[in-house]
Motif scaffolding. Structure first.
Motif, PDB file in Angstrom:
ATOM      1  N   GLY A  63       3.125  -7.523 -13.334  1.00 27.32           N
ATOM      2  CA  GLY A  63       2.036  -7.148 -12.440  1.00 27.32           C
ATOM      3  C   GLY A  63       1.009  -8.239 -12.203  1.00 27.32           C
ATOM      4  N   THR A 117       5.598 -12.192  -8.067  1.00 31.09           N
ATOM      5  CA  THR A 117       6.499 -11.881  -6.950  1.00 31.09           C
ATOM      6  C   THR A 117       5.729 -11.849  -5.630  1.00 31.09           C
ATOM      7  OG1 THR A 117       8.003 -10.668  -8.390  1.00 31.09           O
ATOM      8  CG2 THR A 117       8.108 -10.129  -6.059  1.00 31.09           C
ATOM      9  N   THR A 118       4.512 -11.335  -5.663  1.00 25.96           N
ATOM     10  CA  THR A 118       3.700 -11.326  -4.441  1.00 25.96           C
ATOM     11  C   THR A 118       3.508 -12.756  -3.929  1.00 25.96           C
ATOM     12  OG1 THR A 118       2.564  -9.339  -5.222  1.00 25.96           O
ATOM     13  CG2 THR A 118       1.466 -10.607  -3.493  1.00 25.96           C
TER      14      THR A 118
HETATM   15  N1  LIG Z   1       4.491  -3.180  -2.014  1.00 25.16           N
HETATM   16  C1  LIG Z   1       3.483  -2.978  -2.846  1.00 25.16           C
HETATM   17  N2  LIG Z   1       2.542  -2.039  -2.590  1.00 25.16           N
HETATM   18  C2  LIG Z   1       1.500  -1.813  -3.429  1.00 25.16           C
HETATM   19  N3  LIG Z   1       1.295  -2.501  -4.569  1.00 25.16           N
HETATM   20  C3  LIG Z   1       2.194  -3.448  -4.892  1.00 25.16           C
HETATM   21  C4  LIG Z   1       3.334  -3.724  -4.056  1.00 25.16           C
HETATM   22  N4  LIG Z   1       4.044  -4.727  -4.645  1.00 25.16           N
HETATM   23  C5  LIG Z   1       3.396  -5.047  -5.769  1.00 25.16           C
HETATM   24  N5  LIG Z   1       2.289  -4.292  -5.939  1.00 25.16           N
HETATM   25  C6  LIG Z   1       1.296  -4.382  -7.039  1.00 25.16           C
HETATM   26  O1  LIG Z   1       0.732  -5.675  -7.001  1.00 25.16           O
HETATM   27  C7  LIG Z   1       0.551  -6.201  -8.307  1.00 25.16           C
HETATM   28  C8  LIG Z   1       1.319  -7.493  -8.458  1.00 25.16           C
HETATM   29  O2  LIG Z   1       2.704  -7.212  -8.394  1.00 25.16           O
HETATM   30  P1  LIG Z   1       3.817  -8.334  -8.436  1.00 25.16           P
HETATM   31  O3  LIG Z   1       5.136  -7.694  -8.176  1.00 25.16           O
HETATM   32  O4  LIG Z   1       3.431  -9.469  -7.564  1.00 25.16           O
HETATM   33  O5  LIG Z   1       3.710  -8.806  -9.969  1.00 25.16           O
HETATM   34  P2  LIG Z   1       4.697  -9.683 -10.857  1.00 25.16           P
HETATM   35  O6  LIG Z   1       3.853 -10.699 -11.541  1.00 25.16           O
HETATM   36  O7  LIG Z   1       5.823 -10.172 -10.040  1.00 25.16           O
HETATM   37  O8  LIG Z   1       5.212  -8.629 -11.932  1.00 25.16           O
HETATM   38  P3  LIG Z   1       6.650  -8.472 -12.655  1.00 25.16           P
HETATM   39  O9  LIG Z   1       6.606  -9.381 -13.842  1.00 25.16           O
HETATM   40  O10 LIG Z   1       6.666  -7.045 -13.052  1.00 25.16           O
HETATM   41  O11 LIG Z   1       7.723  -8.827 -11.685  1.00 25.16           O
HETATM   42  C9  LIG Z   1       0.987  -5.094  -9.247  1.00 25.16           C
HETATM   43  O12 LIG Z   1      -0.157  -4.361  -9.609  1.00 25.16           O
HETATM   44  C10 LIG Z   1       1.933  -4.268  -8.408  1.00 25.16           C
HETATM   45  O13 LIG Z   1       1.952  -2.934  -8.855  1.00 25.16           O
END
Ligand SMILES: Nc1ncnc2c1ncn2[C@@H]1O[C@H](COP(=O)(O)OP(=O)(O)OP(=O)(O)O)[C@@H](O)[C@H]1O
Ligand SMILES: [Mg+2]
Length: 335
Positions: free
Chosen positions: A48, A52-53
């Motif tokens: 989180g 990925t974002t």
């Molecule tokens: N499509 C979406 N709509 C709403 N919130 C989202 C969406 N995608 C991600 N989030 C939220 O945005 C935040 C960042 O998510 P992200 O997937 O970028 O994290 P991450 O570092 O890749 O995590 P992980 O290690 O679980 O892959 C998290 O709180 C997630 O729940």
């Protein structure tokens, strides 16, 4: 945007990236970094954190709420077509088709990138060989192991010779051996001159592969540097002392503090921070000799501890989720 001209040394550049998803989740709260041409830049952070974002914005899948992102000087929003030709993406979730062979998956991907039949065929064999999949190429991918499957996904991302590669948690859920194998392949991709943005929440992976690491937490880069620089910031080694009776830990801690040591208590252990463990061990042993000690061990600084120091939390809390997450990922692909 005019105020921030593209930096020519950055293959990947972000300036103050903000992403607020529908529903109000602030996934990125001003992320700025530069991955220099030819380097492996590791984004290390827990579930989180926004890894990925960040990758999705950089690979033109989603738009930032504000801020700028560029690939080799090209804006990901305004020049998304150009950017897509420059990058290869290996997403966190599997994208290859179960029912097709490894070769077919790569071949179709190459055709989607506009390669002629002959070019696509040649390229498919070339990248499959590079990823060590020649033997398995004619088998359905449903028969592949997790590591092979990930190597196939990387092969697919290479068909158009991208200069910049995004690997979103490439070794998530893999066993140690497959992970090591992938690490070697990732390093050979770097040797070919590619710039690689790697996301991971495995600190060993970030440490081993990255030229520089950005530690990301709650949508912010909280520290950046080479793995060595980041570890040096912790200022030395740790000596972990485990008393036979955990209730004694605070007393031992106090005794060591009175002797001039810097001490932290954690899970019934007394942790002493010292510049060099080997040099401090004897004097520490003398101070605590009257106590009943079960175990003493030395740890050298690692990125896990850097993260703990910066955020007060552990990266590894989330690790137990991995197999579960991996199962969900596979199921999603198999439907
Ligand atoms: N499509 C979406 N709509 C709403 N919130 C989202 C969406 N995608 C991600 N989030 C939220 O945005 C935040 C960042 O998510 P992200 O997937 O970028 O994290 P991450 O570092 O890749 O995590 P992980 O290690 O679980 O892959 C998290 O709180 C997630 O729940
Ligand atoms: Mg992710």
């Amino acid at each position: 945007m005019q105020a921030d001209p593209a930096r020519p040394d950055c293959a990947i550049e972000t300036i103050n990236l903000v992403k607020i998803y529908k529903g109000g989740v602030k996934a990125l709260q001003g992320v700025s970094f530069c991955a220099k041409k030819g380097e492996i830049y590791g984004l290390l952070g827990p579930n989180g954190a926004g890894k990925t974002t960040t990758v999705k914005i950089l690979s033109t899948l989603i738009k930032p709420t504000s801020g700028v992102a560029r690939i080799l000087g090209h804006d990901v929003v305004q020049e998304s077509g150009t950017v897509r030709r420059l990058i290869g993406v290996v997403p966190q979730d599997l994208t290859s088709d179960d029912e097709m062979t490894g070769f077919e998956n790569v071949y179709i991907h190459a055709r989607l990138y506009g390669l002629s039949r002959r070019e696509a065929e040649e390229k498919a064999w070339e990248v499959l060989e590079f990823m060590g999949l020649t033997e398995a190429a004619k088998r359905k991918t449903i028969t592949y192991s997790g590591g092979m499957r990930k190597r196939l996904e990387i092969a697919m991302s290479l068909v158009h010779d991208p200069q910049v590669l995004f690997l979103d948690e490439p070794t998530l859920g893999l066993d140690v051996q497959s992970r090591r194998h992938l690490w070697d392949l990732i390093l050979s991709l770097k040797k070919q001159g590619k710039t690689i943005l790697l996301t991971t929440h495995y600190m060993e992976e970030a440490d081993y592969l990255s030229d520089r690491v950005g530690i990301i937490d709650m949508g912010r880069i909280v520290a950046e540097g080479t793995p060595e620089e980041l570890k040096r910031r912790l200022g030395g080694d740790r000596i972990h002392i485990r008393p036979v009776d955990p209730a004694q830990a605070p007393v031992i801690g106090k005794t060591l503090e009175s002797a001039g040591f810097t001490v932290v208590l954690e899970n019934g252990e007394v942790i002493v921070k010292v510049p060099k463990a080997e040099e401090a061990l004897l004097s520490i042993a003398r101070v605590i000799e009257k106590f009943n000690i079960a175990d003493i061990r030395i740890s050298k600084p690692n990125l896990e501890e850097v993260f703990l120091e910066l955020t007060g939390r552990r990266l590894r809390d989330e690790e137990s989720l991995d197999p579960f997450k991996y199962r969900i990922m596979s199921r999603r692909v198999r439907k």
